[in-house]
Design an enzyme around this catalytic site. Structure first.
Site, PDB file in Angstrom:
ATOM      1  N   CYS A  30      43.966  44.938  31.091  1.00 52.82           N
ATOM      2  CA  CYS A  30      42.603  44.524  30.754  1.00 52.82           C
ATOM      3  C   CYS A  30      41.747  45.730  30.369  1.00 52.82           C
ATOM      4  O   CYS A  30      41.398  46.555  31.213  1.00 52.82           O
ATOM      5  CB  CYS A  30      42.006  43.784  31.949  1.00 52.82           C
ATOM      6  SG  CYS A  30      40.262  43.418  31.801  1.00 52.82           S
ATOM      7  N   CYS A  33      38.317  45.864  32.037  1.00 47.75           N
ATOM      8  CA  CYS A  33      38.441  46.280  33.439  1.00 47.75           C
ATOM      9  C   CYS A  33      38.352  47.803  33.543  1.00 47.75           C
ATOM     10  O   CYS A  33      37.699  48.338  34.436  1.00 47.75           O
ATOM     11  CB  CYS A  33      39.755  45.796  34.037  1.00 47.75           C
ATOM     12  SG  CYS A  33      39.926  43.995  34.082  1.00 47.75           S
TER      13      CYS A  33
END
Length: 128
Positions: A30, A33
């Protein structure tokens, strides 16, 4: 450093924590993230021992991902005394997240909740 939590340690580290816990559901693939990680570290440094920050790898902890109905990553949950108090997901920008984290700090550090237990005498009926 963010404490990594798994399904095995989630109850002890998050649900039974004496202080509110900000849970960061993330995954290694991700990109967003990774982008928000420095903001979360800054938040953790500013909060000290008032709010605990933990990370959960959503891919490796599918049961938790299902339990908390994750729709996107990253998803942040503020859990206090086992109850989800706030859910942050679908960030439009770093600024959105920064403002949301500021609000959490204001609500949980500047104005900490105090729980008072009434004394038995306070519960008695008084007649005039």
């Amino acid at each position: 450093m963010v404490l990594s939590v798994s399904e095995r340690t989630f109850t002890q580290e998050v649900l039974e924590s004496p202080i509110p816990v900000l849970v960061n559901f993330e995954a290694p693939w991700c990109g967003l993230c990774r982008i928000i990680h420095p903001l979360l570290l800054q938040f953790q440094a500013q909060c000290g021992d008032e709010i605990k920050l933990v990370g959960v790898n959503a891919d490796q902890n599918f049961k938790l991902s299902t339990t908390y109905r994750l729709k996107s990553l990253p998803t942040l949950l503020l859990i206090e005394k086992g109850i989800v108090r706030q859910r942050l997901e679908g960030f439009r920008s770093r600024e959105d997240l920064r403002l949301a984290l500021e609000e959490i700090k204001l609500n949980y550090i500047t104005n900490p909740k105090t729980y008072s237990i009434p004394k038995t005498a306070d519960l008695e009926c008084h007649t005039v």
